[in-house]
Scaffold this motif. Structure first.
Motif, PDB file in Angstrom:
ATOM      1  N   GLY A   1      54.667 115.420  97.491  1.00 18.83           N
ATOM      2  CA  GLY A   1      55.315 114.136  97.698  1.00 18.83           C
ATOM      3  C   GLY A   1      54.581 113.044  96.951  1.00 18.83           C
ATOM      4  O   GLY A   1      54.038 113.275  95.873  1.00 18.83           O
ATOM      5  N   TYR A   2      54.517 111.875  97.561  1.00 18.24           N
ATOM      6  CA  TYR A   2      53.892 110.718  96.927  1.00 18.24           C
ATOM      7  C   TYR A   2      52.594 110.349  97.634  1.00 18.24           C
ATOM      8  O   TYR A   2      52.507 110.423  98.862  1.00 18.24           O
ATOM      9  CB  TYR A   2      54.828 109.504  96.976  1.00 18.24           C
ATOM     10  CG  TYR A   2      56.041 109.635  96.101  1.00 18.24           C
ATOM     11  CD1 TYR A   2      56.015 109.211  94.776  1.00 18.24           C
ATOM     12  CD2 TYR A   2      57.218 110.198  96.583  1.00 18.24           C
ATOM     13  CE1 TYR A   2      57.127 109.334  93.964  1.00 18.24           C
ATOM     14  CE2 TYR A   2      58.341 110.319  95.770  1.00 18.24           C
ATOM     15  CZ  TYR A   2      58.287 109.895  94.471  1.00 18.24           C
ATOM     16  OH  TYR A   2      59.385 110.019  93.666  1.00 18.24           O
TER      17      TYR A   2
ATOM     18  N   ALA B   1      55.538 104.950  90.845  1.00 15.91           N
ATOM     19  CA  ALA B   1      55.058 106.138  90.120  1.00 15.91           C
ATOM     20  C   ALA B   1      55.102 105.880  88.615  1.00 15.91           C
ATOM     21  O   ALA B   1      54.184 106.254  87.881  1.00 15.91           O
ATOM     22  CB  ALA B   1      55.883 107.357  90.500  1.00 15.91           C
TER      23      ALA B   1
ATOM     24  N   VAL C   1      59.655 105.488  93.218  1.00 19.61           N
ATOM     25  CA  VAL C   1      59.854 105.964  91.850  1.00 19.61           C
ATOM     26  C   VAL C   1      59.298 104.953  90.852  1.00 19.61           C
ATOM     27  O   VAL C   1      58.638 105.310  89.873  1.00 19.61           O
ATOM     28  CB  VAL C   1      61.343 106.261  91.593  1.00 19.61           C
ATOM     29  CG1 VAL C   1      61.605 106.581  90.136  1.00 19.61           C
ATOM     30  CG2 VAL C   1      61.813 107.411  92.479  1.00 19.61           C
TER      31      VAL C   1
ATOM     32  N   PRO D   1      49.130 112.672  99.791  1.00 16.57           N
ATOM     33  CA  PRO D   1      50.577 112.756  99.536  1.00 16.57           C
ATOM     34  C   PRO D   1      51.376 113.259 100.736  1.00 16.57           C
ATOM     35  O   PRO D   1      50.954 114.185 101.435  1.00 16.57           O
ATOM     36  CB  PRO D   1      50.670 113.737  98.371  1.00 16.57           C
ATOM     37  CG  PRO D   1      49.354 113.627  97.681  1.00 16.57           C
ATOM     38  CD  PRO D   1      48.353 113.387  98.778  1.00 16.57           C
TER      39      PRO D   1
ATOM     40  N   GLU E   1      53.167 111.105  92.035  1.00 18.82           N
ATOM     41  CA  GLU E   1      54.127 112.059  92.564  1.00 18.82           C
ATOM     42  C   GLU E   1      53.569 113.457  92.360  1.00 18.82           C
ATOM     43  O   GLU E   1      53.226 113.846  91.243  1.00 18.82           O
ATOM     44  CB  GLU E   1      55.476 111.920  91.855  1.00 18.82           C
ATOM     45  CG  GLU E   1      56.551 112.811  92.428  1.00 18.82           C
ATOM     46  CD  GLU E   1      57.895 112.622  91.764  1.00 18.82           C
ATOM     47  OE1 GLU E   1      58.871 113.168  92.301  1.00 18.82           O
ATOM     48  OE2 GLU E   1      57.980 111.962  90.719  1.00 18.82           O
TER      49      GLU E   1
ATOM     50  N   SER F   1      62.904 104.206  98.341  1.00 17.75           N
ATOM     51  CA  SER F   1      62.879 105.254  97.319  1.00 17.75           C
ATOM     52  C   SER F   1      62.759 104.659  95.921  1.00 17.75           C
ATOM     53  O   SER F   1      62.002 105.158  95.083  1.00 17.75           O
ATOM     54  CB  SER F   1      64.133 106.125  97.427  1.00 17.75           C
ATOM     55  OG  SER F   1      64.130 107.115  96.430  1.00 17.75           O
TER      56      SER F   1
ATOM     57  N   GLU G   1      58.759 112.518 100.370  1.00 13.51           N
ATOM     58  CA  GLU G   1      59.464 111.277 100.039  1.00 13.51           C
ATOM     59  C   GLU G   1      60.049 110.637 101.286  1.00 13.51           C
ATOM     60  O   GLU G   1      59.965 109.418 101.450  1.00 13.51           O
ATOM     61  CB  GLU G   1      60.562 111.541  99.007  1.00 13.51           C
ATOM     62  CG  GLU G   1      61.286 110.272  98.608  1.00 13.51           C
ATOM     63  CD  GLU G   1      62.329 110.478  97.523  1.00 13.51           C
ATOM     64  OE1 GLU G   1      62.996 109.480  97.180  1.00 13.51           O
ATOM     65  OE2 GLU G   1      62.483 111.594  97.023  1.00 13.51           O
TER      66      GLU G   1
END
Length: 159
Positions: free
Chosen positions: A68-69, A57, A54, A27, A64, A50, A30
């Protein structure tokens, strides 16, 4: 938790894999992930990147975390993605439920689900109906890609 951002549906699930694979395994913030999606997956800009993060996810393709991701290593099975789409994307289930055996336009589906759009979303934009009609259409296009709906006679119908 249901997520609202939904990027335009691509032509195939290969594009979903391509975008997912641009997300790091470990991760990252963002901002760092968005930069990677712009550079490696051809996302138009940070806002589009972005939205992809989302949305991915919500589909369980990325995770997430507090850091972060990060990319999930599991393969992207169409049926699993479809289930997560219906469950985790705001208005996805409602839009699908509004479809019937008869073909519906995205405008008709929006009319059927418009009461679910939060009040603050309605006051945020002068043309909130047009904005959310487009958002409903994106959900319907994803439903087609994920095998939950089909295009027919200028509209959509449930599969």
């Amino acid at each position: 938790m249901q997520r609202k951002p939904v990027p335009p549906a691509p032509d195939s699930l290969d594009r979903v894999r391509e975008v997912r694979d641009a997300v790091p395994l470990v991760p990252e913030s963002e901002d760092d992930c968005c930069r990677r999606l712009v550079e490696r997956a051809g996302a138009h800009d940070r806002g589009a990147a972005s939205a992809w993060l989302v949305f991915l996810a919500a589909l369980g393709a990325v995770e997430e975390t507090d850091l972060g991701y990060g990319r999930v290593r599991d393969d992207l099975d169409r049926d699993d993605l479809a289930d997560r789409f219906r469950e985790n994307v705001f208005l996805a289930a409602d839009a699908l439920d509004a479809l019937g055996d008869d073909t519906q336009t995205s405008e008709a589906v929006f009319e059927a689900v418009s009461e679910r759009v939060p009040r603050w979303e309605r006051t945020k934009r002068q043309d909130w109906e047009g904005f959310w009609t487009e958002r409903v259409e994106r959900r319907l296009d994803w439903a087609v890609l994920l095998g939950l709906a089909e295009r027919a006679d200028g509209g959509y119908r449930r599969v």
